[in-house]
Write an enzyme that holds these catalytic residues in place. Structure first.
Site, PDB file in Angstrom:
ATOM      1  N   ASP A  92       0.908  -1.146  -0.072  1.00 55.63           N
ATOM      2  CA  ASP A  92      -0.136  -0.187  -0.004  1.00 55.63           C
ATOM      3  C   ASP A  92       0.917   1.155   0.181  1.00 55.63           C
ATOM      4  O   ASP A  92       1.974   1.331   0.379  1.00 55.63           O
ATOM      5  CB  ASP A  92      -0.840   0.010   1.108  1.00 55.63           C
ATOM      6  N   ASP A  96      -8.205  -6.635   2.258  1.00 49.29           N
ATOM      7  CA  ASP A  96      -7.191  -6.685   3.230  1.00 49.29           C
ATOM      8  C   ASP A  96      -7.822  -5.977   4.679  1.00 49.29           C
ATOM      9  O   ASP A  96      -8.656  -5.251   4.616  1.00 49.29           O
ATOM     10  CB  ASP A  96      -6.053  -5.676   3.049  1.00 49.29           C
ATOM     11  N   CYS A 125     -13.306 -25.779  12.885  1.00 47.45           N
ATOM     12  CA  CYS A 125     -11.783 -25.006  12.422  1.00 47.45           C
ATOM     13  C   CYS A 125     -10.674 -26.174  12.753  1.00 47.45           C
ATOM     14  O   CYS A 125     -10.591 -26.790  13.593  1.00 47.45           O
ATOM     15  CB  CYS A 125     -11.254 -23.668  13.042  1.00 47.45           C
ATOM     16  N   CYS A 151      -7.305 -25.280  12.515  1.00 42.82           N
ATOM     17  CA  CYS A 151      -6.137 -24.714  12.532  1.00 42.82           C
ATOM     18  C   CYS A 151      -5.263 -25.397  14.033  1.00 42.82           C
ATOM     19  O   CYS A 151      -6.026 -25.812  14.931  1.00 42.82           O
ATOM     20  CB  CYS A 151      -6.111 -22.984  12.784  1.00 42.82           C
ATOM     21  N   CYS A 155      -6.962 -24.393  17.308  1.00 43.81           N
ATOM     22  CA  CYS A 155      -8.416 -25.358  17.561  1.00 43.81           C
ATOM     23  C   CYS A 155      -8.194 -26.614  17.919  1.00 43.81           C
ATOM     24  O   CYS A 155      -8.900 -27.345  18.382  1.00 43.81           O
ATOM     25  CB  CYS A 155      -9.414 -24.968  16.441  1.00 43.81           C
ATOM     26  N   HIS A 214      -5.817 -18.401  14.963  1.00 43.86           N
ATOM     27  CA  HIS A 214      -7.008 -18.818  14.584  1.00 43.86           C
ATOM     28  C   HIS A 214      -7.812 -18.026  13.639  1.00 43.86           C
ATOM     29  O   HIS A 214      -8.174 -18.255  12.585  1.00 43.86           O
ATOM     30  CB  HIS A 214      -7.805 -19.058  15.858  1.00 43.86           C
TER      31      HIS A 214
HETATM   32 ZN   LIG Z   1      -8.931 -22.144  14.587  1.00 44.99          ZN
END
Ligand SMILES: [Zn+2]
Length: 366
Positions: free
Chosen positions: A90, A262, A300, A302, A305, A331
């Site tokens: 940017d 973004d 989730c 990830c 999680c 997360h």
């Molecule tokens: Zn997660």
């Protein structure tokens, strides 16, 4: 360059591929924000594991610290931050107009005092392009004049015309190997947005960004500005709405035909202990979670999680352990990128409308 792959049959949502010097980006996409060359609390390896396709960095911040020359001599921004996938820089126009002590805006450029050390700088649109050439980003944004909401029509027109003039000069000084996007301003005035699109597309850019949303306007107005501005933009170029937003805003903007996003929200909220989940926002610090052995989001996959409970995360925040903010940020980035993946899959099957309805009914139910 951009290839439009599929247009959803029942909405304006679309699927595309943007080719850059550091690889392809599947759109609609979300760009995690690494203002100072780092996505707060997360490593490039963690971002990669979350399937980040493109990172956003800010030329204005990197110009002030550590300086473009330091990065150029280190072999460019990709090498400096150890990220070999696409980077969008940017210009920092928005930051100059909001963070810095603004001294003077003229057709020449902007004169301001650094928000870090008070040093005076004068930057022209050409300087901003030179900075981004020195960084070697894949996608560059030109200097633009972003106005806040509300804004008088006279002021909005003046800023829009200056943005167009600066865009023309930016294109003249940009080298071909980096993609340069044009930015559409015009505040909340539909006729100014339309006029700006005509002028900016007349100059011709690799993609088009809608600037000047998320600047204090009511939420519905922001969505309306995006929706009517997209209607004026060409189909064969990527469309990027800058600084948006919350998951519900992203889904809404995809519906209007936006391809790129973004926002600092996933990491900013993550550091404050607020997680985005498929069932809405979870404030882990809150007492209902003191004995909650479930993950932040049961849907989730990830690292946070799969391995940690809400009770443990709550404890980390209360004990001011750094791991807490890292895990919730991790997360949230995963949640955003997975949302974009789900959106792309839905558009591919012409099922975006039902995806949006199901997502929002679950996400907004609390
Ligand atoms: Zn997660």
């Amino acid at each position: 360059m951009f290839k439009l792959i599929h247009q959803d049959k029942n909405s304006r949502a679309r699927l595309g591929k943007l080719n850059t010097a550091h690889g392809e980006i599947d759109t609609p996409c979300f760009m995690p924000v690494g203002t100072q060359g780092a996505v707060k609390t997360l490593s490039p390896a963690e971002l990669e594991e979350a399937h980040t396709q493109v990172m956003l960095c800010n030329a204005y911040h990197l110009f002030l610290r550590p300086g473009i020359e330091v990065i150029r001599r280190s072999g460019g921004l990709h090498k400096f931050i150890s990220w070999d996938k696409p980077i969008l820089t940017d210009s920092g126009g928005y930051q100059i107009f909001s963070l810095a002590l603004l001294r003077k805006v003229s057709d020449k450029g902007v004169e301001f005092q650094s928000h870090i050390d008070g040093m005076r700088h004068l930057l022209s649109p050409e300087d901003i392009i030179d900075m981004q050439s020195g960084l070697g980003s894949d996608i560059m944004m030109p200097l633009d004049e972003c106005v806040h909401y509300p804004c008088s029509k006279d002021h909005a027109r003046q800023a829009m015309e200056r943005t167009v003039d600066w865009a023309r000069r930016s294109k003249q000084s940009a080298e071909k190997k980096q993609l340069l996007f044009g930015i559409v301003q015009g505040s909340s005035y539909q006729d100014l947005r339309k006029e700006c699109v005509e002028k900016i597309t007349g100059i011709g850019f690799a993609g088009y960004a809608i600037g000047g949303v998320s600047v204090g306007e009511p939420k519905n107005l922001g969505n309306d500005i995006v929706s009517f501005t997209v209607g004026f933009l060409p189909h064969d170029k990527p469309r990027y709405v800058m600084g948006v937003g919350l998951p519900e805003d992203i889904v809404e903007a995809v519906d209007s035909g936006i391809d790129m996003f973004d926002c600092v929200v996933p990491t900013r909220y993550g550091r404050n202990g607020t997680a985005f989940t498929s069932e809405g926002k979870v404030v882990v610090r809150n007492s209902p979670y003191i004995q909650d052995s479930g993950p932040l989001d049961k849907h989730c996959q990830c690292y946070a999680c799969k391995n940690f409970s809400r009770a443990y995360l709550r404890h980390l925040f209360n004990a001011e352990e750094m791991l807490g903010l890292r895990l919730v940020s991790l997360h949230n980035i995963n949640f955003y990128l997975h949302l974009m993946h789900q959106i792309r899959e839905a558009v591919k099957k012409d099922e975006f409308v039902s995806f949006k309805r199901d997502f929002l009914s679950s996400y907004l139910k609390n």
